[in-house]
Design a protein around this motif. Structure first.
Motif, PDB file in Angstrom:
ATOM      1  N   ASP A 166      24.118  -2.103 -20.607  1.00 24.29           N
ATOM      2  CA  ASP A 166      25.030  -2.404 -20.185  1.00 24.29           C
ATOM      3  C   ASP A 166      25.796  -1.782 -18.840  1.00 24.29           C
ATOM      4  O   ASP A 166      26.532  -2.301 -19.165  1.00 24.29           O
ATOM      5  CB  ASP A 166      25.685  -3.700 -20.972  1.00 24.29           C
ATOM      6  N   ARG A 167      25.725  -1.963 -17.755  1.00 28.30           N
ATOM      7  CA  ARG A 167      25.984  -1.724 -17.224  1.00 28.30           C
ATOM      8  C   ARG A 167      25.464  -1.381 -15.675  1.00 28.30           C
ATOM      9  O   ARG A 167      24.468  -2.134 -14.940  1.00 28.30           O
ATOM     10  CB  ARG A 167      26.107   0.681 -16.709  1.00 28.30           C
ATOM     11  N   ILE A 206      30.923   2.920 -11.017  1.00 30.64           N
ATOM     12  CA  ILE A 206      29.964   2.883 -12.307  1.00 30.64           C
ATOM     13  C   ILE A 206      30.418   2.017 -13.657  1.00 30.64           C
ATOM     14  O   ILE A 206      31.120   2.422 -14.449  1.00 30.64           O
ATOM     15  CB  ILE A 206      29.223   3.850 -13.212  1.00 30.64           C
ATOM     16  N   ASP A 249      30.464   0.488 -16.928  1.00 36.75           N
ATOM     17  CA  ASP A 249      29.887  -0.099 -18.753  1.00 36.75           C
ATOM     18  C   ASP A 249      30.471  -0.339 -19.752  1.00 36.75           C
ATOM     19  O   ASP A 249      31.801  -0.342 -20.122  1.00 36.75           O
ATOM     20  CB  ASP A 249      29.720   1.794 -19.744  1.00 36.75           C
ATOM     21  N   TRP A 250      30.180  -2.074 -19.903  1.00 37.64           N
ATOM     22  CA  TRP A 250      30.375  -2.669 -21.093  1.00 37.64           C
ATOM     23  C   TRP A 250      30.475  -2.327 -22.278  1.00 37.64           C
ATOM     24  O   TRP A 250      30.756  -3.352 -22.855  1.00 37.64           O
ATOM     25  CB  TRP A 250      29.675  -4.602 -20.206  1.00 37.64           C
ATOM     26  N   THR A 299      37.654   7.985 -15.556  1.00 40.38           N
ATOM     27  CA  THR A 299      36.925   7.274 -16.016  1.00 40.38           C
ATOM     28  C   THR A 299      38.069   6.979 -16.473  1.00 40.38           C
ATOM     29  O   THR A 299      39.425   7.545 -17.476  1.00 40.38           O
ATOM     30  CB  THR A 299      36.219   7.882 -17.583  1.00 40.38           C
TER      31      THR A 299
END
Length: 407
Positions: free
Chosen positions: A222-223, A285, A287-288, A336
């Motif tokens: 999921d990304r 990017i 990421d969920w 991040t």
């Protein structure tokens, strides 16, 4: 401008990227030199023939889906009258002069309608970039960036030939430039089950456009990858460079370990593309699954993360010089940051915030203030509000690209 009529057919012939003109029944009406070169075909082999008769599916590949995906995209264009940007496709083609022998190829396709006065689809512009070598290079060795650069150099030389021919065509009217920009940038569409609001606003002035771009791509899990970039210069030359860099970054993102590595590959590639030096790019990017955003910037204004409480965080902990600014390779930084549900990520180009004789911090503060005021708005409404509040009333002197994603 000297008033000389523009030979649009000549412009079409030398545009970078492969181009087919299709009828609404998907019969090939015209083709440009780039596509002929990439496909290894002569004009008489294509004109007047049904697209999928000329480019059939590879019968030896049970997982082949290129024909199905392309047909579905073209049918959407005919049905909706709107442009459709496809994900990167594997679509093998027959080797020239060797019927039944297929070569593995990867393409980045966009299908755009040409409407008549009644709004009906008269033609479809099918535009593709061949990114086979970029995908192969990355798939073979993620870590060997210099070998990847050598293979990308061959592609850059070929694209540069086309770009030189493009620069030599004297059709520099704003209409042509904007049409090319429109064909190169993807339409807003769901990426996985997520949707982004995207905007492009050209600069005022006849040719001061076409250096900015945005790109979105679905990644495994999921990304989502999202990027914005800004090529120095304007007009058809900048448009050609922009198209090359956007396609290269899209392909590199699929095989790189993260945004920093993708920008490293793009930076090496940019060294072989005339006019790409000093291009700025930011990529994130999302990421969920982990609720994190990994990001890296090559000299670009920082993405903004709007938290649900209205505070705005500028993602500026992974900033490096623009593409081609260093004579030797240095690893690019990556950072991040966590996010919570209902936060908003905004990426943009400098036309949104920068003003002459004004410190950039003032423009960033304006952006943060506007985001905070509209923090409850959906992505589409927020994108419109940012443009309305931040762009000068008479129009900006630089392009503006904007991507808004509610997380």
């Amino acid at each position: 401008m000297n008033g000389t009529p523009i030979d649009y057919e000549a412009v079409f012939r030398v545009l970078p990227g492969g181009l087919l003109l299709l009828s609404p029944e998907f019969v090939i009406r015209d083709v440009n030199e780039t596509l002929l070169h990439r496909a290894g075909r002569d004009r008489h082999q294509l004109i007047g023939r049904y697209l999928f008769d000329v480019f059939p599916e590879n019968p030896a590949d049970p997982d082949a889906s290129g024909t199905r995906n392309l047909l579905a995209s073209l049918e959407r264009v005919v049905a909706t009258g709107e442009r459709d940007t496809m994900a990167l496709q594997r679509y093998d083609i027959e080797a020239p002069g060797r019927p039944g022998v297929f070569q593995e190829r990867y393409w980045s396709p966009v299908n755009s309608p040409v409407l008549d006065a009644d709004g009906r689809v008269r033609l479809i512009v099918h535009r593709v970039e061949d990114v086979t070598e970029i995908v192969r290079a990355g798939a073979r060795d993620h870590g060997d960036r210099e070998r990847m650069a050598a293979e990308l150099y061959v592609r850059a030389q070929e694209l540069q030939e086309l770009n030189d021919r493009l620069r030599a065509s004297h059709a520099r009217e704003r209409q042509v430039v904007l049409a090319l920009q429109d064909a190169m940038l993807p339409r807003p569409r769901p990426v996985g089950h997520h949707r982004a609001a995207v905007r492009y606003r050209p600069a005022i002035g006849a040719l001061n456009v076409c250096g900015d771009w945005y790109d979105l791509a679905e990644l495994p899990g999921d990304r989502m990858a999202v990027a914005v970039g800004d090529v120095v210069g304007h007009g058809l030359g900048a448009a050609g460079v922009m198209g090359q860099l956007r396609s290269a970054l899209s392909a590199a993102t699929l095989v790189a370990d993260g945004p920093a590595r993708a920008l490293e590959v793009l930076g090496i590639y940019a060294r072989s593309v005339e006019g790409a030096e000093s291009t700025t790019v930011a990529q994130a990017i999302i990421d969920w699954t982990t609720h994190t955003i990994a990001y890296s910037s090559a000299g670009h204004p920082p993405p903004a993360l709007l938290h649900p409480d209205g505070t705005v965080e500028l993602l500026d902990r992974a900033t490096d010089p623009p593409l081609g600014a260093r004579p030797e390779h240095v690893d690019r930084p990556e950072a991040t940051v966590p996010f919570t549900d209902d936060a908003v990520l905004v990426l943009y180009t400098d036309g949104l915030i920068e003003r002459r004789r004004e410190d950039i911090d003032i423009g960033l503060a304006r952006l943060a203030g506007s985001l905070a005021r509209h923090r409850g708005a959906d992505a589409e409404t927020l994108a419109d509000a940012l443009l309305a509040e931040l762009l000068p009333p008479g129009g900006a002197t630089d392009d503006t690209a904007l991507v808004v994603i509610r997380l």
